[in-house]
Design a protein around this motif. Structure first.
Motif, PDB file in Angstrom:
ATOM      1  N   SER A 127      -3.721   1.011  -3.161  1.00 26.96           N
ATOM      2  CA  SER A 127      -5.173   0.997  -3.051  1.00 26.96           C
ATOM      3  C   SER A 127      -5.811   0.763  -4.419  1.00 26.96           C
ATOM      4  N   LEU A 150     -14.554   1.988  -0.429  1.00 32.43           N
ATOM      5  CA  LEU A 150     -14.638   1.849   1.021  1.00 32.43           C
ATOM      6  C   LEU A 150     -14.238   0.448   1.476  1.00 32.43           C
ATOM      7  N   THR A 151     -14.351  -0.523   0.610  1.00 31.26           N
ATOM      8  CA  THR A 151     -13.855  -1.858   0.953  1.00 31.26           C
ATOM      9  C   THR A 151     -12.328  -1.840   1.038  1.00 31.26           C
ATOM     10  N   VAL A 152     -11.708  -1.093   0.139  1.00 31.50           N
ATOM     11  CA  VAL A 152     -10.260  -0.887   0.234  1.00 31.50           C
ATOM     12  C   VAL A 152      -9.918  -0.222   1.564  1.00 31.50           C
ATOM     13  N   ALA A 153     -10.704   0.799   1.918  1.00 26.89           N
ATOM     14  CA  ALA A 153     -10.473   1.515   3.178  1.00 26.89           C
ATOM     15  C   ALA A 153     -10.573   0.570   4.377  1.00 26.89           C
ATOM     16  N   THR A 154     -11.494  -0.365   4.309  1.00 27.96           N
ATOM     17  CA  THR A 154     -11.669  -1.307   5.408  1.00 27.96           C
ATOM     18  C   THR A 154     -10.468  -2.241   5.533  1.00 27.96           C
ATOM     19  N   ILE A 156      -7.181  -1.826   4.349  1.00 27.77           N
ATOM     20  CA  ILE A 156      -5.951  -1.149   4.768  1.00 27.77           C
ATOM     21  C   ILE A 156      -6.154  -0.456   6.113  1.00 27.77           C
ATOM     22  N   GLY A 157      -7.331   0.120   6.320  1.00 28.30           N
ATOM     23  CA  GLY A 157      -7.613   0.821   7.575  1.00 28.30           C
ATOM     24  C   GLY A 157      -7.512  -0.074   8.788  1.00 28.30           C
ATOM     25  N   THR A 158      -7.964  -1.316   8.666  1.00 30.32           N
ATOM     26  CA  THR A 158      -7.864  -2.255   9.786  1.00 30.32           C
ATOM     27  C   THR A 158      -6.409  -2.480  10.174  1.00 30.32           C
ATOM     28  N   ASN A 160      -3.772  -0.516   9.415  1.00 28.72           N
ATOM     29  CA  ASN A 160      -3.229   0.747   9.909  1.00 28.72           C
ATOM     30  C   ASN A 160      -3.603   0.994  11.366  1.00 28.72           C
ATOM     31  N   TYR A 161      -4.828   0.679  11.696  1.00 26.86           N
ATOM     32  CA  TYR A 161      -5.300   0.891  13.069  1.00 26.86           C
ATOM     33  C   TYR A 161      -4.447   0.133  14.065  1.00 26.86           C
ATOM     34  N   LEU A 162      -4.075  -1.085  13.705  1.00 21.10           N
ATOM     35  CA  LEU A 162      -3.263  -1.913  14.602  1.00 21.10           C
ATOM     36  C   LEU A 162      -1.814  -1.444  14.647  1.00 21.10           C
TER      37      LEU A 162
END
Lengths: 208, 208
Positions: A127, A150-154, A156-158, A160-162
């Motif tokens: 991150s 939060l852009t990093v979160a978006t 990696i989070g996307t 991770n969600y999948l």
DNA sequence: TGAAACTAAACAAACGTTTAATTAAAACAC
DNA sequence: GTGTTTTAATTAAACGTTTGTTTAGTTTCA
């Protein structure tokens, strides 16, 4: 000899932990799946917990590579680096999805401090690397002044969600149970395209 | 009487499961934490697994509400609905983060089919609702023709990423251990602002 | 008095780990 | 190379705990 068998046990453990969890996997299950005697796991690793730590240590280094070289590639501008980061992350996380799921299971849990710290220290550089690219892009005027954390979160989070659950992923994609999205080049390309589109317009569009 | 005590056990279970996991929490731990006799858990719920199912059933309905009414609010355009969805999701998921973490732990695991199906059926309507707003916005020409499924993944995935682990969240935010971001109005606003910005420009910007 | 709520104790099964014994491999002396 | 000694690898069995669950008995209260 020892080393290959140790690695075989570790690989079997990743498969089992990913499906049944760390606590949900007994060393009898693991020994049976790996085709070794129960006592061998403690003989090799000392304990179940130390097996987990060995697993993380062994796979973490392998997983960490290839990202920093993107940073040092001076022929790429900031937007180009983001594209490369997206491609690299999707490829890496999809390929190592079992290991990835195991450490995120453990990361979610609050006890076992040492393990959590270990995992945080594995994930954090990733991150941080993305964050630095964003900061550089903003400093050079190439990127908008976005919320970098939060852009990093978006990003990696996307992904991770999948990766979180194949069953849920299939459900939202409206696909049948036999389809394995993580091994489908077309789906990987789709995810990359989406993330690049989202990040590109978020980062480089000039609001009037 | 029975009902309040049942709910007290369920609430205690959520706290413990969130920290130690389902398998990692013994019913002795749980009974002690809830201040009840060990036998009461099986007396009330039948088994540890059924306690989990009762927990999910009880909390799921409560968690599901308030979203559909956004859909039916005809005074909002598509972009307005997305803003409301973002605000609703951040509030709800931050507030119910312990329950949210528990079901995502279980969702990650491959065994226990029935539980997984149950959880998928809880989470699915949420993603479907957002998807429908996106589809409506695209149909009306208000939104670009984006990848709707993956845009849903980006919205929920970003929030999930922040909720996954307090320790990791604090690390990427560069905050001290005592800070609790999920209870900080300023941070919630920050997350909402970021998500609205990302989604708005992704959905309504007209590429030349 | 009788049904519901609650308890302490016991249950068998499964857990991670250790032991003691056996086999395989390597090292060494001659 | 052959026989011997040492070390490492592997095994089956047992260890003591802890697990989820049940029993049988007690309290509570309408």
């Amino acid at each position: 000899m020892g080393t290959d068998k140790k690695e075989h046990i570790i690989n079997t453990a990743i498969e089992l932990f990913a499906v049944k969890g760390f606590e949900g996997t007994s060393i009898r299950d693991l020994a049976a799946a790996a085709g070794v005697n129960i006592a061998m796991i403690n003989y090799y690793f000392g304990s179940k917990e130390k097996l987990f730590e060995s697993m993380v240590e062994e796979k973490a280094a392998y997983t960490r590579i290839e990202l920093t070289e993107i940073m040092s590639n001076t022929s790429l501008n900031a937007a180009g680096k983001i594209d490369r980061i997206v491609e690299g992350f999707v490829e890496r996380l999809f390929r190592n999805r079992h290991f990835h799921r195991v450490i995120h299971q453990e990361l979610m849990l609050g006890d076992r401090q040492a393990m959590q710290d270990m995992i945080v220290n594995i994930l954090y550089p990733n991150s941080q690397l993305i964050k630095q690219i964003l900061l550089d892009g903003i400093a050079s005027g190439e990127f908008n002044k976005v919320d970098v954390e939060l852009t990093v979160a978006t990003l990696i989070g996307t992904i991770n969600y999948l990766l979180q659950s194949k069953k849920f992923c299939l459900k939202i994609l409206d696909e049948t149970e036999t389809y394995v999205p993580y091994e489908d080049e077309e789906f990987k390309t789709r995810v990359k395209t989406h993330l690049k589109a989202v990040l590109h317009i978020h980062l480089v569009h000039q609001p009037k």
